[in-house]
Design an enzyme around this catalytic site. Structure first.
Site, PDB file in Angstrom:
ATOM      1  N   ASP A 102       0.846  -1.202   0.000  1.00  0.00           N
ATOM      2  CA  ASP A 102       0.000   0.000   0.000  1.00  0.00           C
ATOM      3  C   ASP A 102       0.878   1.249   0.000  1.00  0.00           C
ATOM      4  O   ASP A 102       2.017   1.208   0.469  1.00  0.00           O
ATOM      5  CB  ASP A 102      -0.840   0.082   1.286  1.00  0.00           C
ATOM      6  CG  ASP A 102      -1.741  -1.115   1.465  1.00  0.00           C
ATOM      7  OD1 ASP A 102      -2.022  -1.787   0.477  1.00  0.00           O
ATOM      8  OD2 ASP A 102      -2.130  -1.354   2.633  1.00  0.00           O
TER       9      ASP A 102
HETATM   10  N1  URA Z   1      -1.171  -5.831   4.094  1.00  0.00           N
HETATM   11  C1  URA Z   1      -1.630  -4.568   4.047  1.00  0.00           C
HETATM   12  O1  URA Z   1      -2.639  -4.255   4.648  1.00  0.00           O
HETATM   13  N2  URA Z   1      -0.936  -3.666   3.334  1.00  0.00           N
HETATM   14  C2  URA Z   1       0.197  -3.966   2.647  1.00  0.00           C
HETATM   15  O2  URA Z   1       0.791  -3.086   2.023  1.00  0.00           O
HETATM   16  C3  URA Z   1       0.650  -5.296   2.714  1.00  0.00           C
HETATM   17  C4  URA Z   1      -0.056  -6.218   3.435  1.00  0.00           C
END
Ligand code: URA
Length: 233
Positions: A102
């Site tokens: 993310d």
């Molecule tokens: N889980 C999440 O919530 N975000 C990420 O970037 C990776 C795993």
């Protein structure tokens, strides 16, 4: 493959632009002798403006992704490709991210132009462990580790329960979650399902490969030993 195409595929420019680089005498061998477009040196013997060519197809690298960068080639904001040499975005085959993090997650992000390797890492049956360090908005309740390990927790809008995951608690607001699958926003959704909120998230390890001392925004190509470590967990 013709030298002009080989160099163009590495993102140095269009074939026309690369042909011009030859005419300008910018393409040489290791000894500084000017090369011509129909020469057939080994790629390791080619220099452009005196610099060795970028690695050929089969490139694998890891980036310490900082918070605030999107895993996309197109987003109008900051993107992870901004942290790599601009040429890398123009390579053919494409250098793509291996899965995604993310925008607000930091940590270990892999890139490769090798489709077989990408599949080997991301295929669900590979079950490569990914370690995430989470900082939470509220104190842990105490039952999270058991619920995450149960293999029965099902997130809203998912069709199947999550695979068992290991939670290592550091203190009331800090824990490491080890996942063997990669669902959308998985870590954040897992804590949200139990009424908590992830304030900061960092991936420190994929398989047996750790970020080590790579600083945020830095990247490095992976060597054979790194790939061995990746799959040796
Ligand atoms: N889980 C999440 O919530 N975000 C990420 O970037 C990776 C795993």
């Amino acid at each position: 493959m013709k030298l002009v195409k080989r160099i163009a595929n590495l993102g140095y420019g269009s074939r026309k632009e690369v042909a011009r680089m030859f005419r300008e005498g910018r393409v040489t061998d290791a000894a500084g002798e000017v090369l011509y477009a129909d020469d057939t040196p080994s790629p390791g013997d080619v220099r452009i403006d005196g610099e060795p060519l970028d690695p050929p197809q089969g490139l694998v690298l890891m980036l310490h992704k900082p918070v605030g960068y999107t895993c996309s080639t197109r987003d109008p904001g900051r993107i992870v490709y901004d942290l790599l040499p601009p040429r890398f975005r123009l390579r053919s085959p494409l250098l793509s991210t291996v899965g995604r993090l993310d925008r607000d997650t930091s940590g270990l992000l892999l890139f490769t132009d090798d489709g077989v390797l990408l599949h080997r890492i991301t295929a669900p049956k590979a079950k490569l462990a990914k370690r995430y360090d989470a900082t939470l908005a509220q104190d842990l309740r105490g039952d999270e580790a058991a619920l995450f390990a149960s293999g029965t927790l099902q997130l809203e809008s998912d069709d199947t329960p999550l695979a068992p995951a290991r939670l290592e608690v550091a203190d009331a607001r800090h824990a490491t979650l080890v996942l063997t699958e990669g669902r959308y926003h998985q870590v954040r959704r897992m804590f949200a399902a139990l009424g908590n909120h992830v304030e900061a998230l960092h991936r420190s390890q994929v398989g047996g490969l750790a970020l080590g001392d790579l600083a945020p925004g830095q990247w490095r190509p992976l060597a054979e030993a790194d790939l061995d470590a990746l799959f040796a967990s």
